[in-house]
Design a protein around this motif. Structure first.
Motif, PDB file in Angstrom:
ATOM      1  N   LYS A   1       0.519  -1.368  -0.061  1.00  0.00           N
ATOM      2  CA  LYS A   1       0.154  -0.217  -0.275  1.00  0.00           C
ATOM      3  C   LYS A   1       1.123   1.361   0.012  1.00  0.00           C
TER       4      LYS A   1
ATOM      5  N   ILE B   1       1.975   2.217  -3.907  1.00  0.00           N
ATOM      6  CA  ILE B   1       1.245   2.860  -4.286  1.00  0.00           C
ATOM      7  C   ILE B   1       0.675   4.186  -4.260  1.00  0.00           C
ATOM      8  N   GLU B   2       0.651   4.443  -2.583  1.00  0.00           N
ATOM      9  CA  GLU B   2       0.460   5.337  -2.145  1.00  0.00           C
ATOM     10  C   GLU B   2       2.039   6.673  -2.278  1.00  0.00           C
TER      11      GLU B   2
ATOM     12  N   GLU C   1       2.378   0.904 -10.058  1.00  0.00           N
ATOM     13  CA  GLU C   1       1.131   1.596 -10.649  1.00  0.00           C
ATOM     14  C   GLU C   1      -0.411   0.437  -9.294  1.00  0.00           C
ATOM     15  N   ASP C   2      -0.971   1.595  -9.225  1.00  0.00           N
ATOM     16  CA  ASP C   2      -2.122   1.170  -8.284  1.00  0.00           C
ATOM     17  C   ASP C   2      -3.238   0.129  -9.253  1.00  0.00           C
ATOM     18  N   LYS C   3      -3.547  -1.149  -8.731  1.00  0.00           N
ATOM     19  CA  LYS C   3      -4.666  -2.138  -9.211  1.00  0.00           C
ATOM     20  C   LYS C   3      -4.337  -3.277  -8.321  1.00  0.00           C
TER      21      LYS C   3
ATOM     22  N   THR D   1      -8.503  -8.321   0.224  1.00  0.00           N
ATOM     23  CA  THR D   1      -8.475  -8.317  -1.125  1.00  0.00           C
ATOM     24  C   THR D   1      -8.516  -9.092  -1.912  1.00  0.00           C
TER      25      THR D   1
END
Length: 428
Positions: free
Chosen positions: A270, A273-274, A279-281, A337
């Motif tokens: 996380k 991503i932040e 890439e946020d996926k 998740t």
């Protein structure tokens, strides 16, 4: 009431890098950075809160890539001083991410399958990561003795790290651990104490010792240093993504003992991503336990939120924690998740150890057999997608748990030193 840190605020700020506080995972109350592990208001567990460097993901990525080939390349994201790489430590991490094509074929995986092999750490388990972070906190807090309750691997990691950094060590283990782990914990010259009982008995004793004058000046890496210690497992997430070319895996299978490793891997993903480093996926996290100590998988499959303690009875002794502190958080992550928590029998653990060794040349300890065995079971049950990119963790070296495979492993044949004898044995 906030607990004041031992050093001055200026020193503490430098010593803990981007870390700014300890935060309760239940009520959110914040405390000063210090050697505490439970919230003073609700008794919930504490974890490190950060002000992470943001706004320039490309610059941060380059800074990381230019760093040393160990966990200290991620110092900007950890509760450690900026010059941590120059301080005495075992410098663990940046272990191999093995593209396991032969294992993939055996399991029917058509996507990418990787094994994150942490047996390459200095004491041959992932515990070197978490201890390395705890040692930095122990320095700052002025502790003179490093200690822990351990199922084996942690005892060795603490003993080695203490020897390297100049601390006294005194570690506590169940009295019936595998001989290899006992020797490896004792060889570093510290005190190794066997406790009559299982890991949960050992852990209770250590909690009592912390509150006794006899424990003054002691840093228990997985008790009063636990918030810092746990952050070391985030580096597994960082490394996996960097080694995949700065991308998230679709699925990751993690062994569960206390559950801390799984929760911190999720935290690390996380954070990446932040920060815009990946890439946020969506990704899925799966937990793996041995059937003989499976309180979290039992709760998951029953749809429960409460993890009921069990009395361990499994060859996977490094995972034999019957009352896992982070069990409820593991359940939350697996469900959030879209993952799952599963378990396998001891026989399946041994089969999986041999499968990984035969296909990829990786000799895993029993915890690695658990993750590979659970991966196989998840695929067979349709819970893990074989077409996606999957990472399976091996957290330790099989040389530590020889007893698990010795009864069914040995010479193919005993022959006379002649070619005729060689041929008669069917080996030609």
């Amino acid at each position: 009431m906030a607990v004041q840190s031992v050093e001055s605020s200026t020193t503490s700020a430098a010593a803990f890098g981007p870390a700014v506080a300890l935060s309760c995972r239940e009520c959110g109350e914040r405390f000063d950075l210090g050697p505490i592990f439970a919230c003073g208001s609700c008794f919930g567990p504490l974890e490190v809160a950060y002000e992470l460097p943001g706004g320039d993901p490309e610059g941060l990525r380059k800074q990381i890539e230019a760093g040393p080939d160990n966990i200290w390349r991620y110092a900007p994201l950890l509760p450690v001083p900026a010059d941590v790489a120059a301080l005495p430590s075992l410098s663990p991490g940046f272990t191999q991410l093995v593209k396991a094509d032969r294992l993939a074929r055996e399991l029917g995986v058509t996507g990418e399958l990787h094994v994150k092999d942490d047996s390459g750490n200095p004491t041959h388990s992932f515990k070197d990561r978490v201890v390395a972070i705890a040692v930095q906190a122990a320095r700052t807090f002025g502790f003179t003795t490093l200690s822990c309750s351990s199922t084996g691997n942690l005892a060795g990691a603490v003993g080695a790290a203490a020897a390297r950094a100049g601390f006294r060590s005194c570690v506590f283990i169940p009295h019936d651990l595998e001989a290899g782990k006992v020797v490896m914990a004792a060889v570093y010259g510290g005190d190794l104490v066997g406790i009559e009982g299982n890991y949960d008995d050992v852990n209770r004793f250590c909690s009592e010792l912390i509150g006794d004058p006899a424990g003054e000046g002691w840093g228990f890496v997985n008790v009063n240093l636990r918030p810092y210690y746990g952050e070391g497992s985030k580096t597994l997430a960082y490394e996996i993504c960097e080694q995949l070319g700065w991308r998230l895996p679709d699925q990751i299978v993690v062994p569960i003992a206390s559950g801390s490793q799984l929760t911190k891997i999720d935290k690390g993903l996380k954070e990446l991503i932040e920060l815009g480093l990946v890439e946020d996926k969506p990704y899925k996290i799966f937990g793996a336990q041995a059937e003989g100590c499976s309180p979290v998988s039992t709760a998951f499959k029953a749809g429960h939120d409460v993890v009921r303690p069990q009395k361990p009875n499994t060859i996977a002794k490094s995972l034999a924690i019957g009352n896992p502190a982070d069990g409820p958080y593991v359940l939350d992550i697996a469900r959030r998740t879209g993952g799952a928590v599963e378990d396998v029998t001891d026989e399946q653990v041994v089969d999986a150890i041999k499968l990984l060794a035969r296909t990829e040349g990786i000799f895993a300890e029993t915890a690695g057999g658990v993750t590979v065995g659970v991966t196989k079971k998840l695929i067979e049950d349709g819970l893990l997608d074989p077409s996606l990119t999957t990472v399976v963790l091996n957290t330790g070296d099989g040389l530590k748990t020889l007893d698990a495979v010795a009864p069914t492993t040995g010479p193919s044949a005993i022959i006379r030193p002649t070619l005729d004898s060689f041929r008669e044995a069917g080996l030609a």
